[in-house]
Enzyme design. Structure first.
Site, mmCIF file in Angstrom:
data_model
loop_
_atom_site.group_PDB
_atom_site.id
_atom_site.type_symbol
_atom_site.label_atom_id
_atom_site.label_comp_id
_atom_site.label_asym_id
_atom_site.label_seq_id
_atom_site.Cartn_x
_atom_site.Cartn_y
_atom_site.Cartn_z
ATOM 1 N N HIS A 191 0.796 -1.238 0.000
ATOM 2 C CA HIS A 191 0.000 0.000 0.000
ATOM 3 C C HIS A 191 0.826 1.285 0.000
ATOM 4 C CE1 HIS A 191 0.761 -0.812 4.190
ATOM 5 N NE2 HIS A 191 -0.297 -1.552 4.390
ATOM 6 N N ASN A 247 -4.317 2.964 7.375
ATOM 7 C CA ASN A 247 -2.870 3.032 7.600
ATOM 8 C C ASN A 247 -2.149 2.320 6.452
ATOM 9 O OD1 ASN A 247 -0.456 3.485 8.812
ATOM 10 N ND2 ASN A 247 -0.682 1.927 10.410
ATOM 11 N N ASP A 276 -6.348 -3.855 0.295
ATOM 12 C CA ASP A 276 -6.112 -3.767 1.749
ATOM 13 C C ASP A 276 -7.456 -3.799 2.488
ATOM 14 O OD1 ASP A 276 -4.997 -3.593 4.269
ATOM 15 O OD2 ASP A 276 -4.358 -1.512 4.068
ATOM 16 N N GLY A 316 -8.279 1.301 8.942
ATOM 17 C CA GLY A 316 -8.669 0.309 7.939
ATOM 18 C C GLY A 316 -10.071 0.482 7.415
HETATM 19 ZN ZN LIG Z 1 -0.723 -2.653 6.113
#
Ligand SMILES: [Zn+2]
Length: 459
Positions: free
Chosen positions: A236, A306, A333, A352
């Site tokens: 990411h 994150n 993610d 998240g």
């Molecule tokens: Zn991560």
């Protein structure tokens, strides 16, 4: 069983440089023929799907998914997470090891394989931990994880801070021919940061997470990849500096790669000041004039992840990195959390967001519909590129390959509704967004596991 004829679609298979109108014949779960005349080879009673006007491509792979099982099944399970993957067009996912217990031993890997075989609707590949308990203190048994079938190692959610330990982990990863994936975050620099450090973190009074906190570790990983020869994949990527570091290192032939997530190349940190500010500022040019602009309040914790949403110039650099191939893999993610966990102050909410059902549409909108990238190049970043990194015999429609196939309608306009999602969690910043592009059918080993309007159950 597991035989199917798809007729008249635009077949795009980047691994074989194929882009033509053709029929695809699937027999016994494998690709048997692809040609404009493949229908002629099909047995008369085979199930047919007319896919004229649609795109047919290798089943999409998402190599960065949190399925939360074992241990956090209030957030997601293998059953619900893979159902969300199927709806999003994904035939394979790689699950992250920050579960409870963590995936740092062969027993937990076996448990996930077993449950995925029974309850999963798409293929589940497992990433093992780099360190025991993802605590960053002692290496996990990497050889035994490899024998148990992990396709990569990562401490995702955490980042190994000790450079000597990371060097040893890379040496083991190389020895066992596993890619090492890293969530790049320097703890001493990021401290308690919850959003990108810049104008908006100051204006909103929230602790900043500086871009250099990611770039420091990307640079460390490049140096150690060069030193050890291990294949290192930076997860990411969110900042312009990280893209620049990776681009330069890849040019020099260092075995590093990077991935990007739709939230980082669609949204920016202004979104945390609320929708009005976002659409006036960094959002004003995205998606064109006709786009209906959804609204949300300031400090909405569904915009907390994150690494965090960055500045407009970081977003632009990530898009450029995808286009020039520096970031050659796209992923979600997907990180589900319960409502009660997210319904707290921004500072204390977990990082998240979910993403499996929105990532294809957002990628099409920001990259293909915007004219930046051709459709075959987008599909390669979801298929052959992750398959190559992980050494999977997936991501292609070659004759004899597993018949994992995604049918896409790139122009389908729809609205994402978190209450209708297959995921157990609804922590998405894109709830209520009108999106363009959607999977029309998801086929795993010749079996339709999801199709628009028709839902299939596991086995
Ligand atoms: Zn991560």
């Amino acid at each position: 069983m597991n035989s199917l004829l798809l007729t008249g679609g635009r077949v795009i298979d980047p691994a074989n440089h194929l882009d033509q109108t053709a029929d695809i014949l699937i027999t016994n779960g494998k690709i048997a023929a692809i040609s404009p005349a493949a229908a002629k080879q099909a047995p008369p009673n085979i199930e047919r799907m007319d896919v004229a006007g649609l795109v047919v491509c290798p089943g999409l792979i998402d190599l960065h998914v949190h399925l939360r099982e074992p241990g956090q099944t209030a957030k997601e399970t293998i059953a619900t997470g893979t159902a969300a993957a199927a709806r999003g067009g994904f035939t394979s996912v790689v699950c992250m090891p920050n579960t409870s217990p963590t995936i740092d031993n062969s027993g937990t890997v076996a448990l996930i394989h077993e449950r995925a075989a029974k309850q999963g609707v798409v293929n589940v590949f497992v990433a093992g931990a780099i360190t025991k308990g993802i605590a960053g203190e002692e290496l996990a048994p990497i050889g035994s994880l490899k024998r148990a079938g992990v396709v990569a190692i990562t401490d995702d959610g955490h980042c190994v801070q000790n450079n000597e330990m990371m060097r040893r982990a890379m040496e083991y990863a190389k020895m066992f021919d596993l890619p090492l994936m890293d969530h790049c975050q320097d703890y001493s620099l990021v401290t308690d940061g919850v959003m990108h450090e810049g104008y908006w973190s100051t204006a909103l009074g929230l602790p900043g997470w500086p871009a250099a906190g990611e770039e420091m570790i990307v640079a460390r990983n490049i140096l150690l990849a060069e030193m050890t020869g291990a294949r290192v994949h930076c997860q990411h990527i969110s900042t312009a500096g990280s893209v620049k570091l990776l681009r330069e290192a890849r040019r020099r032939g260092v075995p590093v790669s990077g991935e990007a997530c739709p939230h980082h190349f669609t949204l920016t940190d202004v979104a945390i000041a609320g929708s009005e500010k976002f659409w006036q500022a960094d959002g004003k040019d995205i998606f064109g004039r006709d786009f209906e602009r959804p609204s949300w309040p300031a400090y909405d914790t569904n915009f907390k992840m994150n690494p965090p949403l960055r500045s407009a110039s970081d977003r632009e650099a990530v898009l450029e990195g995808i286009v020039d191939g520096t970031l050659d893999i796209l992923c979600s993610d997907h990180a589900p959390h319960c409502d009660y966990e997210k319904e707290v102050e921004f500072d204390s909410a977990p990082f998240g967001i979910t993403g499996l059902e929105t990532e294809l549409a957002l990628s099409l909108m920001q990259l293909v519909h915007s004219g930046r990238l051709g459709l075959p190049d987008l599909i390669s970043r979801f298929t052959v590129a992750p398959a190559r990194l992980l050494g999977l015999a997936k991501g292609t429609l070659s004759i004899g390959a597993d018949a994992d196939v995604t049918v896409i309608n790139p122009d389908h306009e729809w609205a994402f509704d978190k209450t209708a999602s297959a995921s157990k969690s609804g922590n998405s910043p894109f709830d209520g967004w009108r999106l363009k592009g959607k999977a029309a059918a998801t086929i795993v080993s010749g079996r339709k596991v999801w199709a628009e309007e028709v839902e299939m159950s596991a086995n």
